[in-house]
Design an enzyme around this catalytic site. Structure first.
Site, PDB file in Angstrom:
ATOM      1  CG  HIS A 146      -3.136  36.330 -35.501  1.00 37.25           C
ATOM      2  ND1 HIS A 146      -3.836  35.313 -36.099  1.00 37.25           N
ATOM      3  CD2 HIS A 146      -3.868  36.694 -34.426  1.00 37.25           C
ATOM      4  CE1 HIS A 146      -4.949  35.070 -35.416  1.00 37.25           C
ATOM      5  NE2 HIS A 146      -4.992  35.898 -34.396  1.00 37.25           N
ATOM      6  CG  ASN A 183      -9.185  33.220 -35.351  1.00 38.22           C
ATOM      7  OD1 ASN A 183      -8.255  33.748 -35.956  1.00 38.22           O
ATOM      8  ND2 ASN A 183      -9.404  33.422 -34.072  1.00 38.22           N
TER       9      ASN A 183
HETATM   10  C1  HEM Z   1     -10.864  42.040 -28.627  1.00 41.24           C
HETATM   11  C2  HEM Z   1     -10.263  41.016 -29.152  1.00 41.24           C
HETATM   12  C3  HEM Z   1      -9.101  41.123 -30.094  1.00 41.24           C
HETATM   13  C4  HEM Z   1      -8.141  42.070 -30.193  1.00 41.24           C
HETATM   14  C5  HEM Z   1      -7.970  43.323 -29.332  1.00 41.24           C
HETATM   15  C6  HEM Z   1      -7.278  41.686 -31.265  1.00 41.24           C
HETATM   16  C7  HEM Z   1      -6.157  42.377 -31.669  1.00 41.24           C
HETATM   17  C8  HEM Z   1      -5.316  42.010 -32.688  1.00 41.24           C
HETATM   18  C9  HEM Z   1      -4.127  42.711 -33.066  1.00 41.24           C
HETATM   19  C10 HEM Z   1      -3.608  43.979 -32.413  1.00 41.24           C
HETATM   20  C11 HEM Z   1      -3.590  42.051 -34.108  1.00 41.24           C
HETATM   21  C12 HEM Z   1      -2.312  42.399 -34.856  1.00 41.24           C
HETATM   22  C13 HEM Z   1      -2.653  43.261 -36.053  1.00 41.24           C
HETATM   23  C14 HEM Z   1      -1.420  43.654 -36.829  1.00 41.24           C
HETATM   24  O1  HEM Z   1      -0.434  44.081 -36.240  1.00 41.24           O
HETATM   25  O2  HEM Z   1      -1.473  43.550 -38.093  1.00 41.24           O
HETATM   26  C15 HEM Z   1      -4.452  40.943 -34.412  1.00 41.24           C
HETATM   27  C16 HEM Z   1      -4.268  40.062 -35.450  1.00 41.24           C
HETATM   28  C17 HEM Z   1      -5.220  39.165 -35.849  1.00 41.24           C
HETATM   29  N1  HEM Z   1      -6.387  38.846 -35.195  1.00 41.24           N
HETATM   30 FE1  HEM Z   1      -7.049  39.664 -33.522  1.00 41.24          FE
HETATM   31  N2  HEM Z   1      -7.724  40.520 -31.818  1.00 41.24           N
HETATM   32  C18 HEM Z   1      -8.856  40.146 -31.126  1.00 41.24           C
HETATM   33  C19 HEM Z   1      -9.643  39.042 -31.370  1.00 41.24           C
HETATM   34  C20 HEM Z   1      -9.618  38.318 -32.527  1.00 41.24           C
HETATM   35  C21 HEM Z   1     -10.639  37.404 -32.962  1.00 41.24           C
HETATM   36  C22 HEM Z   1     -11.913  37.097 -32.200  1.00 41.24           C
HETATM   37  C23 HEM Z   1     -10.244  36.926 -34.180  1.00 41.24           C
HETATM   38  C24 HEM Z   1     -10.930  35.972 -35.098  1.00 41.24           C
HETATM   39  C25 HEM Z   1     -12.211  35.755 -35.089  1.00 41.24           C
HETATM   40  C26 HEM Z   1      -8.959  37.528 -34.497  1.00 41.24           C
HETATM   41  C27 HEM Z   1      -8.261  37.308 -35.641  1.00 41.24           C
HETATM   42  C28 HEM Z   1      -7.053  37.910 -35.935  1.00 41.24           C
HETATM   43  C29 HEM Z   1      -6.284  37.596 -37.128  1.00 41.24           C
HETATM   44  C30 HEM Z   1      -6.659  36.610 -38.218  1.00 41.24           C
HETATM   45  C31 HEM Z   1      -5.134  38.382 -37.068  1.00 41.24           C
HETATM   46  C32 HEM Z   1      -3.998  38.405 -38.089  1.00 41.24           C
HETATM   47  C33 HEM Z   1      -4.334  39.357 -39.220  1.00 41.24           C
HETATM   48  C34 HEM Z   1      -3.243  39.285 -40.262  1.00 41.24           C
HETATM   49  O3  HEM Z   1      -3.097  38.205 -40.861  1.00 41.24           O
HETATM   50  O4  HEM Z   1      -2.551  40.278 -40.459  1.00 41.24           O
HETATM   51  N3  HEM Z   1      -8.614  38.361 -33.477  1.00 41.24           N
HETATM   52  N4  HEM Z   1      -5.484  40.914 -33.512  1.00 41.24           N
END
Ligand code: HEM
Length: 491
Positions: free
Chosen positions: A58, A131
């Site tokens: 992201h 999402n």
């Molecule tokens: C175990 C599964 C997941 C892991 C380990 C994970 C991990 C991460 C990590 C490390 C980031 C970066 C955070 C940052 O540096 O600011 C991120 C961003 C993000 N993830 Fe996940 N994620 C997972 C599943 C999901 C799921 C299922 C969704 C939605 C339902 C999701 C939605 C998002 C969104 C929207 C961002 C961006 C947040 C922002 O705008 O700063 N992720 N994710």
């Protein structure tokens, strides 16, 4: 040279006036540059340090402020303070994103979109990090790094490889529902304004009387869902890589404020055990016929951030930021995320990321005994830094935020619990059967284009049976389309 202003003097970072910002100091005209030129050295050194690590997923995103307004009474279901009165407004910050692309990648691509929302409530910040899709590819957090590696650039070729993408999915049949969604019409939103948002996971709501519910959030766009087909998207991304950012920013600047009607599905906790799907399985939806949508509010975005780096790049959302009346569910994926995000922020932004303006509480203040660290702005002055203390320092409330969850069994690496109707294909087939003929045709063409570009026969052979298992027509048509592409390539 611009005219010299007496009102605003250019200074160094320590506030001393700068005499010349156009010519660096030299040892004589035409001679070498002097290290004593503080302005030159500071300017170059600061420039070298402008970038921070981008988000590991992201990375590319756009943000805006706005408000959430309660439109319907939900007090029988949650005691969350920001939801306790119809008409109550809470300031929010929303960051949209694509998943796989690095910073600077094109916006109009086939990829899920992030929908990360921060509610600045009077009882602390509540982050709902969702999402634009109600489901996800996997259901166990231990798979996430492998899954993401398979979708990003190959370590050797340096480009995204269809072979890796499908090789991983060929061992991950639970992805089929999300794959069907992603390669369908909604896979490339026309803009961030024209897509729905979902909390995706199941969360917990707890009412004042202690009654607990499992809850899923749905944000329905009031702009209407609009998408791009593969051809339109390829053209747009070539013309304007920043199309989603430009669209959102310009709409808000022009006073065309995007809004979403917010709904929830509610399941009394006692119904979870016998529901025909595992209600905590992130690869499944709860059919609306089983758990209808209840309207709860309206989300409006009405203000652009003043500074993209400060407010969008430094925004930090953590699914573990709950407020009283809202809590986690036993969804394994959610549980993994409760750890992953704050850890990512400590790496990317530092231990004091919660003190940055976009992340700090706004309707209340943070009061605790966490102290110091790199970049600490709020040091709590002279206040004691230990607890308990006899200096009237902040104290715990003794009131749990959420309701307890009953657990039983043995520790171990267990596969996800399957309920009566749970398999990896049923809901993917349901989604396919819901589509119009045109939608089915485009879905098949999109999938065949991607699978058809896979080089390895065994990958294709492993993945096609999943589609047959979801729906006979789906499998047959896709297989024919993939074979046509692969045969044409061989000819
Ligand atoms: C175990 C599964 C997941 C892991 C380990 C994970 C991990 C991460 C990590 C490390 C980031 C970066 C955070 C940052 O540096 O600011 C991120 C961003 C993000 N993830 Fe996940 N994620 C997972 C599943 C999901 C799921 C299922 C969704 C939605 C339902 C999701 C939605 C998002 C969104 C929207 C961002 C961006 C947040 C922002 O705008 O700063 N992720 N994710």
């Amino acid at each position: 040279m611009p005219e010299t202003s007496t009102a605003k003097i250019l200074t160094t970072e320590s506030g001393a006036p700068v005499a010349d910002n156009q010519n660096s100091a030299q040892a004589g005209i035409g001679g070498p540059v002097l290290i004593q030129d503080q302005q030159l050295i500071e300017k170059l050194a600061r420039f070298n340090r402008e970038r921070i690590p981008e988000r590991v997923v992201h990375a590319r995103g756009s943000g805006a402020y706005g408000y959430f307004e309660v439109t319907d009474d939900v007090t029988p279901y949650t005691r969350a303070n920001f939801l306790n009165t119809v008409g109550k407004r809470t300031e929010v910050f929303l960051r949209f994103s694509t998943v796989a692309g690095n910073l600077g990648a094109g916006d109009a691509v086939r990829d899920p979109r992030g929908f990360a929302l921060k509610f600045y409530t009077e009882e602390g910040n509540y982050d709902l990090v969702g999402n634009n899709t109600p489901v996800f590819f996997i259901k166990d957090p231990i798979k996430f790094p492998d899954f993401i590696h398979s979708q990003k650039r190959d370590p050797f070729t340096g480009v995204q490889e269809a072979d890796n993408v499908w090789d991983y999915w060929s061992y991950s049949p639970e992805s089929l529902h999300q794959i069907t969604w992603l390669f369908g019409d909604r896979g490339i939103p026309a803009s961030y304004r024209h897509m729905n948002g979902y909390g995706s996971h199941t969360y917990q709501w707890v009412a004042a009387d202690g009654a607990a519910y499992w809850v899923k959030y749905h944000f329905k766009t009031n702009q209407g869902v609009r998408s791009l087909d593969a051809g339109q998207a390829a053209e747009l991304v070539g013309q304007d890589a920043d199309s989603h950012q430009r669209d959102l920013h310009q709409a808000i600047e022009r006073g065309i404020f995007p809004s979403w009607t917010v709904h929830v599905q509610l399941m009394p906790v006692a119904e979870a055990a016998d529901y025909r799907f595992n209600p905590f399985d992130l690869t499944k939806v709860w059919p609306h016929a089983d758990y209808p949508l209840h309207k709860i509010g309206r989300l409006v975005l009405n203000r652009n951030p003043d500074n993209v780096f400060a407010e969008v790049e430094q925004a930090a959302f953590s699914p573990n930021n709950f407020v009283p009346g809202i809590g986690p569910s036993p969804d394994k994926m959610l549980q993994g995320r409760l750890f992953a995000y704050a850890d990512a922020h400590r790496y990317r932004l530092g231990v004091n990321h919660t003190q940055l303006a976009v992340n700090a509480p706004r309707a209340t203040t943070a009061q605790n005994y966490g102290r110091d660290g790199l970049g600490a702005a709020n040091t709590a002055g002279r206040a004691k830094n230990y607890e308990p203390n006899s200096y009237d320092g902040p104290r715990q409330t003794d009131q749990a935020l959420a309701a307890p969850t009953a657990v039983h069994g043995w520790t171990g690496t267990h596969a996800a619990l399957a309920h009566a109707k749970d398999d990896d294909f049923f809901q993917a087939g349901e989604l396919y059967r819901l589509m119009s003929d045109g939608e089915k045709e485009r879905l098949i063409a999109n999938l065949a284009g991607s699978i058809g570009s896979v080089g390895r026969d065994d990958v294709v052979e492993r993945v096609l049976p999943f589609f047959h298992a979801a729906d006979a027509d789906y499998g047959r048509r896709l297989q024919a389309a993939v074979e046509a592409i692969r045969n044409a390539d061989e000819a």
